[in-house]
Write a protein that holds these residues in place. Structure first.
Motif, PDB file in Angstrom:
ATOM      1  N   GLN A   2       0.819  -1.204   0.000  1.00 16.61           N
ATOM      2  CA  GLN A   2       0.000   0.000   0.000  1.00 16.61           C
ATOM      3  C   GLN A   2       0.854   1.255   0.000  1.00 16.61           C
ATOM      4  O   GLN A   2       0.500   2.259  -0.611  1.00 16.61           O
ATOM      5  CB  GLN A   2      -0.922  -0.025   1.217  1.00 16.61           C
ATOM      6  CG  GLN A   2      -1.995  -1.114   1.142  1.00 16.61           C
ATOM      7  CD  GLN A   2      -2.907  -1.076   2.350  1.00 16.61           C
ATOM      8  OE1 GLN A   2      -2.635  -0.363   3.317  1.00 16.61           O
ATOM      9  NE2 GLN A   2      -3.980  -1.842   2.278  1.00 16.61           N
ATOM     10  N   ASN A  41      -8.851  -5.767   1.708  1.00 20.09           N
ATOM     11  CA  ASN A  41      -9.357  -4.492   1.198  1.00 20.09           C
ATOM     12  C   ASN A  41      -8.639  -4.099  -0.094  1.00 20.09           C
ATOM     13  O   ASN A  41      -7.458  -4.394  -0.274  1.00 20.09           O
ATOM     14  CB  ASN A  41      -9.178  -3.380   2.242  1.00 20.09           C
ATOM     15  CG  ASN A  41      -9.893  -3.703   3.542  1.00 20.09           C
ATOM     16  OD1 ASN A  41     -10.924  -4.391   3.552  1.00 20.09           O
ATOM     17  ND2 ASN A  41      -9.367  -3.210   4.644  1.00 20.09           N
ATOM     18  N   SER A  43      -7.833  -0.811  -2.824  1.00 15.60           N
ATOM     19  CA  SER A  43      -7.825   0.643  -3.019  1.00 15.60           C
ATOM     20  C   SER A  43      -7.300   0.953  -4.419  1.00 15.60           C
ATOM     21  O   SER A  43      -6.262   0.428  -4.836  1.00 15.60           O
ATOM     22  CB  SER A  43      -6.935   1.334  -1.973  1.00 15.60           C
ATOM     23  OG  SER A  43      -7.462   1.148  -0.673  1.00 15.60           O
ATOM     24  N   TYR A  45      -6.569   4.303  -7.159  1.00 16.06           N
ATOM     25  CA  TYR A  45      -6.384   5.757  -7.206  1.00 16.06           C
ATOM     26  C   TYR A  45      -6.513   6.262  -8.640  1.00 16.06           C
ATOM     27  O   TYR A  45      -6.104   5.601  -9.588  1.00 16.06           O
ATOM     28  CB  TYR A  45      -5.019   6.141  -6.632  1.00 16.06           C
ATOM     29  CG  TYR A  45      -4.824   5.646  -5.210  1.00 16.06           C
ATOM     30  CD1 TYR A  45      -5.316   6.360  -4.135  1.00 16.06           C
ATOM     31  CD2 TYR A  45      -4.148   4.454  -4.985  1.00 16.06           C
ATOM     32  CE1 TYR A  45      -5.139   5.909  -2.837  1.00 16.06           C
ATOM     33  CE2 TYR A  45      -3.968   3.986  -3.692  1.00 16.06           C
ATOM     34  CZ  TYR A  45      -4.471   4.715  -2.622  1.00 16.06           C
ATOM     35  OH  TYR A  45      -4.294   4.252  -1.343  1.00 16.06           O
ATOM     36  N   GLU A  89     -10.360   8.520  -5.185  1.00 15.13           N
ATOM     37  CA  GLU A  89     -10.036   7.196  -4.658  1.00 15.13           C
ATOM     38  C   GLU A  89     -11.294   6.324  -4.645  1.00 15.13           C
ATOM     39  O   GLU A  89     -12.408   6.809  -4.449  1.00 15.13           O
ATOM     40  CB  GLU A  89      -9.482   7.293  -3.227  1.00 15.13           C
ATOM     41  CG  GLU A  89      -8.239   8.163  -3.113  1.00 15.13           C
ATOM     42  CD  GLU A  89      -7.812   8.357  -1.663  1.00 15.13           C
ATOM     43  OE1 GLU A  89      -8.296   7.567  -0.803  1.00 15.13           O
ATOM     44  OE2 GLU A  89      -7.033   9.279  -1.393  1.00 15.13           O
ATOM     45  N   HIS A  91     -12.515   2.528  -2.908  1.00 12.97           N
ATOM     46  CA  HIS A  91     -12.144   1.510  -1.937  1.00 12.97           C
ATOM     47  C   HIS A  91     -13.236   0.442  -1.837  1.00 12.97           C
ATOM     48  O   HIS A  91     -14.435   0.743  -1.899  1.00 12.97           O
ATOM     49  CB  HIS A  91     -11.923   2.135  -0.547  1.00 12.97           C
ATOM     50  CG  HIS A  91     -10.894   3.211  -0.527  1.00 12.97           C
ATOM     51  ND1 HIS A  91      -9.532   2.954  -0.446  1.00 12.97           N
ATOM     52  CD2 HIS A  91     -11.017   4.569  -0.592  1.00 12.97           C
ATOM     53  CE1 HIS A  91      -8.866   4.095  -0.454  1.00 12.97           C
ATOM     54  NE2 HIS A  91      -9.746   5.100  -0.539  1.00 12.97           N
TER      55      HIS A  91
END
Length: 326
Positions: A2, A41, A43, A45, A89, A91
């Motif tokens: 991350q 999770n 994520s 961008y 973003e 998520h």
């Protein structure tokens, strides 16, 4: 991982932090691909140029193969964050296999012109755990190891007897369900009891292999024979008991008939009425009871008379009297 993605995101943001031409603009996405295990999770961008009228810019997210934009309010696991510095973003919390796919970031400027990023491919790995071992008794003794639905399809399955690897006597099949997940079932023939059999599966979604063990207490064939013998023994006891009951019933019935005949004989003897020497004697006998015992249906009681033989002495006396009368 991350932290690395965040550094890439900041680098792209620095490059695109310029005033864009109204004619065209570029939308960048990072990372290009992300691989996660079920439950983790995700994520993503997105960066785009800064416009003079930046406040009028709209950012949308869409999954490949779907026409509608993602509504984050419809799924609490998803969230969309849009900043005023030319970035956004996306998520997903607790990703599932159904979340696999390519996600696109789309930006619309104040001229209502859309520009879309190259997309981020989200790959979700699903581990084959937990494993389940079941014992099968027919047609022969065997153990079956079944995995949970998993992805991707590559795996390695090993059987152990105690701590020794088994290299033969196995039959393994793999199938794919409607969701695109894979299932594996491996059967192992067992001929000895008292051992611990272990099924172990290796998969890239797990840092350590999944294992499940099963102890054979009694050979399956012995169990089958024992159950079959017990069933036959129980049936034999039931049949023997029925035969004894039938025999007892017949003996009791014979005794009742014999007793009834004896009572009848005594009854007849007691019913004889003796008269004088010169009188013919009769006996009145009720035979209704004897008729019932002899299985003859008698609706009403009938009275019959039985002649009693006159003694020889009485006849002689009668002859003498006849002679004297002349």
């Amino acid at each position: 991982m991350q932290i690395f993605d965040l550094l890439q995101y900041l680098l792209v943001l620095q490059i695109t932090y310029t005033v864009a031409d109204r004619a065209s603009f570029t939308v960048n996405q990072i990372p290009e691909q992300v691989t996660k295990t079920k439950g983790e999770n995700v994520s993503i961008y997105c960066t785009y140029p800064i416009f003079a009228q930046n406040s009028l810019v709209d950012v949308y997210w869409r999954k490949g193969g779907q026409k509608q934009f993602i509504d984050a309010t419809a799924d609490r696991r998803m969230s969309i964050i849009t900043s005023e510095q030319g970035s956004a973003e996306f998520h997903i919390l607790g990703v599932s296999f159904g979340d696999s796919g390519i996600y696109y970031c789309s930006v619309r400027d104040w001229t209502r012109k859309f520009s879309q990023g190259n997309g981020t491919n989200v790959i979700v790995h699903v581990p084959p755990a937990p494993l389940k071992i079941t014992e099968v008794n027919a047609p022969s003794a065997a153990l079956t190891c079944t995995t949970a639905a998993f992805f991707p399809k590559d795996y390695k399955l090993i059987w152990y007897k105690n701590e020794f690897k088994i290299t033969s006597g196995m039959h393994t099949t793999r199938m794919q369900n409607e969701e695109g997940l894979y299932l594996v079932s491996s059967s192992l023939n067992v001929t000895e009891s008292g051992y611990v059999y272990t099924c172990q599966v290796f998969h890239e979604s797990m840092k350590e292999p999944a294992s499940e063990s099963y102890r054979i207490i009694l050979e399956s064939r012995d169990k089958f024979i024992l159950i079959l013998t017990g069933a036959f023994a129980a049936c034999g006891v039931i049949i023997l008991a029925l035969l004894l009951l039938i025999r007892r019933f017949r003996v009791d019935k014979t005794e009742v008939v014999a007793e009834s005949d004896e009572n009848l004989s005594r009854y007849l003897e007691n019913q004889i009425i003796q008269g004088t020497e010169d009188t013919l004697m009769y006996a009145c006998v009720d035979l209704a009871a004897s008729q019932k015992n002899a299985r003859r249906v008698q609706k009403t009681h009938e009275t019959e008379y039985a002649g009693i033989k006159i003694k020889e002495e009485a006849r002689n006396m009668e002859t003498k009297r006849a002679t004297y009368s002349y």
